[in-house]
Design a protein around this motif. Structure first.
Motif, PDB file in Angstrom:
ATOM      1  N   UNK A 159      56.364  83.690  -3.015  1.00  0.00           N
ATOM      2  CA  UNK A 159      55.311  82.681  -3.128  1.00  0.00           C
ATOM      3  C   UNK A 159      54.365  82.756  -1.926  1.00  0.00           C
ATOM      4  N   UNK A 160      53.085  82.796  -2.206  1.00  0.00           N
ATOM      5  CA  UNK A 160      52.091  82.702  -1.129  1.00  0.00           C
ATOM      6  C   UNK A 160      51.269  81.436  -1.337  1.00  0.00           C
ATOM      7  N   UNK A 161      51.261  80.599  -0.316  1.00  0.00           N
ATOM      8  CA  UNK A 161      50.427  79.389  -0.308  1.00  0.00           C
ATOM      9  C   UNK A 161      49.422  79.548   0.824  1.00  0.00           C
ATOM     10  N   UNK A 162      48.159  79.257   0.554  1.00  0.00           N
ATOM     11  CA  UNK A 162      47.152  79.340   1.610  1.00  0.00           C
ATOM     12  C   UNK A 162      46.724  77.942   2.024  1.00  0.00           C
ATOM     13  N   UNK A 163      46.770  77.685   3.316  1.00  0.00           N
ATOM     14  CA  UNK A 163      46.211  76.436   3.849  1.00  0.00           C
ATOM     15  C   UNK A 163      44.823  76.769   4.371  1.00  0.00           C
ATOM     16  N   UNK A 164      43.829  76.247   3.680  1.00  0.00           N
ATOM     17  CA  UNK A 164      42.437  76.568   3.997  1.00  0.00           C
ATOM     18  C   UNK A 164      41.920  75.645   5.095  1.00  0.00           C
ATOM     19  N   UNK A 165      41.408  76.231   6.166  1.00  0.00           N
ATOM     20  CA  UNK A 165      40.877  75.426   7.269  1.00  0.00           C
ATOM     21  C   UNK A 165      41.104  76.139   8.589  1.00  0.00           C
ATOM     22  N   UNK A 166      40.799  75.461   9.655  1.00  0.00           N
ATOM     23  CA  UNK A 166      40.936  76.052  10.984  1.00  0.00           C
ATOM     24  C   UNK A 166      42.419  76.196  11.346  1.00  0.00           C
ATOM     25  N   UNK A 167      42.840  77.422  11.538  1.00  0.00           N
ATOM     26  CA  UNK A 167      44.252  77.691  11.837  1.00  0.00           C
ATOM     27  C   UNK A 167      44.723  76.939  13.077  1.00  0.00           C
ATOM     28  N   UNK A 168      43.813  76.697  14.001  1.00  0.00           N
ATOM     29  CA  UNK A 168      44.189  76.010  15.238  1.00  0.00           C
ATOM     30  C   UNK A 168      44.640  74.582  14.964  1.00  0.00           C
ATOM     31  N   UNK A 169      44.134  74.026  13.867  1.00  0.00           N
ATOM     32  CA  UNK A 169      44.553  72.668  13.494  1.00  0.00           C
ATOM     33  C   UNK A 169      45.628  72.690  12.415  1.00  0.00           C
ATOM     34  N   UNK A 170      45.462  73.600  11.460  1.00  0.00           N
ATOM     35  CA  UNK A 170      46.421  73.671  10.339  1.00  0.00           C
ATOM     36  C   UNK A 170      47.843  73.940  10.826  1.00  0.00           C
ATOM     37  N   UNK A 171      47.958  74.653  11.935  1.00  0.00           N
ATOM     38  CA  UNK A 171      49.281  74.987  12.449  1.00  0.00           C
ATOM     39  C   UNK A 171      50.081  73.710  12.746  1.00  0.00           C
ATOM     40  N   UNK A 172      49.395  72.648  13.093  1.00  0.00           N
ATOM     41  CA  UNK A 172      50.078  71.380  13.387  1.00  0.00           C
ATOM     42  C   UNK A 172      50.735  70.760  12.151  1.00  0.00           C
ATOM     43  N   UNK A 173      50.269  71.164  10.962  1.00  0.00           N
ATOM     44  CA  UNK A 173      50.818  70.590   9.719  1.00  0.00           C
ATOM     45  C   UNK A 173      52.128  71.273   9.303  1.00  0.00           C
ATOM     46  N   UNK A 174      52.475  72.373   9.955  1.00  0.00           N
ATOM     47  CA  UNK A 174      53.645  73.144   9.524  1.00  0.00           C
ATOM     48  C   UNK A 174      54.927  72.554  10.098  1.00  0.00           C
ATOM     49  N   UNK A 175      56.032  72.668   9.355  1.00  0.00           N
ATOM     50  CA  UNK A 175      57.307  72.166   9.895  1.00  0.00           C
ATOM     51  C   UNK A 175      57.795  73.006  11.073  1.00  0.00           C
ATOM     52  N   UNK A 176      58.617  72.420  11.929  1.00  0.00           N
ATOM     53  CA  UNK A 176      59.165  73.128  13.099  1.00  0.00           C
ATOM     54  C   UNK A 176      60.350  74.000  12.690  1.00  0.00           C
ATOM     55  N   UNK A 177      60.612  75.027  13.464  1.00  0.00           N
ATOM     56  CA  UNK A 177      61.822  75.872  13.332  1.00  0.00           C
ATOM     57  C   UNK A 177      62.035  76.438  11.942  1.00  0.00           C
ATOM     58  N   UNK A 178      60.977  76.870  11.285  1.00  0.00           N
ATOM     59  CA  UNK A 178      61.149  77.311   9.897  1.00  0.00           C
ATOM     60  C   UNK A 178      60.855  78.804   9.668  1.00  0.00           C
ATOM     61  N   UNK A 179      59.963  79.384  10.464  1.00  0.00           N
ATOM     62  CA  UNK A 179      59.509  80.746  10.139  1.00  0.00           C
ATOM     63  C   UNK A 179      60.408  81.814  10.764  1.00  0.00           C
ATOM     64  N   UNK A 180      60.688  82.846   9.940  1.00  0.00           N
ATOM     65  CA  UNK A 180      61.461  84.010  10.406  1.00  0.00           C
ATOM     66  C   UNK A 180      60.546  85.094  10.963  1.00  0.00           C
ATOM     67  N   UNK A 181      59.323  85.154  10.408  1.00  0.00           N
ATOM     68  CA  UNK A 181      58.369  86.197  10.797  1.00  0.00           C
ATOM     69  C   UNK A 181      56.969  85.594  10.865  1.00  0.00           C
ATOM     70  N   UNK A 182      56.174  86.081  11.830  1.00  0.00           N
ATOM     71  CA  UNK A 182      54.775  85.655  11.932  1.00  0.00           C
ATOM     72  C   UNK A 182      53.902  86.895  12.077  1.00  0.00           C
TER      73      UNK A 182
END
Ligand SMILES: C[S@@+](CC[C@H](N)C(=O)[O-])C[C@H]1O[C@@H](n2cnc3c(N)ncnc32)[C@H](O)[C@@H]1O
Length: 209
Positions: free
Chosen positions: A116-139
């Motif tokens: 699944x790919x979901x795109x959060x459209x907007x400024x990544x510098x702000x959108x990053x704050x909407x993401x949950x903590x401790x969740x990503x395996x790869x960036x």
């Protein structure tokens, strides 16, 4: 939008605003596999953050031969996502790219392997704050260069991304600039050389310790 064919047959775009290509002209899709996907190693079911999604090459390369990936892409330009609809894709990624061609329509697509790919459209510098903590395996960290977009490469932004990653999770990027690596280290990452692809200097891999 100026399309440029790279040496592996895949297309990149030249951004008039940034004055830079979106990918290395030595091979855009090759870069996705070599600097990001193969450099980090992907396993089924991983959570991936694609920081600056663009044409989605990095995310979609990750989908090749994998299942159940949960990918979040951050991107602020809908036009680039719309360009995925008609862009010519080399054989190596054609099948995987097909389901995601129209992702601009609702920014959320799941392929037949449950990637699944979901795109959060907007400024990544702000959108990053909407993401949950401790969740990503790869960036996959792929903004324009530190010279053009210094705000994307700050210690502060690396710290935020670090907090979103699991322990032991890995980040890939093409830059090996000293200051960038220093910012990563100050944020808590262990930094090492990534592969040398399309330029003389190595890419960078950063691991959350
Ligand atoms: C070097 S390109 C990334 C290429 C991409 N990874 C791919 O596979 O096509 C940088 C991307 O970052 C996007 N971008 C630039 N500034 C941004 C911002 N503040 N927030 C989100 N995306 C941004 C640009 O629109 C562009 O698509």
């Amino acid at each position: 939008m100026k399309l440029v064919k790279t040496k592996d047959g895949s297309f990149t775009i030249f951004s008039e605003v940034a004055g830079e290509h979106y990918h290395t002209v030595s091979g855009a899709v090759e870069e996705a596999f070599e600097k990001h996907v193969n450099a980090l190693g992907i396993e089924n079911g991983m959570h991936i953050l694609d920081f600056c999604f663009g044409l989605g090459y990095n995310s979609i390369a990750a989908c090749k031969d994998h299942a159940n990936l949960q990918i979040i892409g951050l991107e602020n330009d809908i036009k680039i996502i719309e360009a995925m609809k008609d862009i010519e894709i080399p054989e190596i990624l054609k099948t995987e790219f097909a389901p995601f061609r129209n992702i601009a329509e609702n920014l959320d697509v799941t392929d037949n392997n449950n990637n699944r790919i979901q795109i959060l459209l907007g400024d990544a510098l702000q959108k990053v704050d909407e993401l949950p903590e401790n969740i990503f395996d790869r960036v996959f960290f792929d903004p324009f260069s530190p010279k053009k977009q210094p705000e994307m490469w700050s210690e502060d932004i690396f710290q935020k991304i670090y907090n979103k990653m699991k322990n032991g999770a890995k980040l890939s990027t093409y830059s090996c600039a000293k200051q960038i690596r220093k910012n990563m280290t100050s944020a808590g990452f262990k930094v090492m050389d990534g592969p040398v692809v399309g330029r003389k200097s190595p890419a960078t891999i950063a691991v959350k310790m």
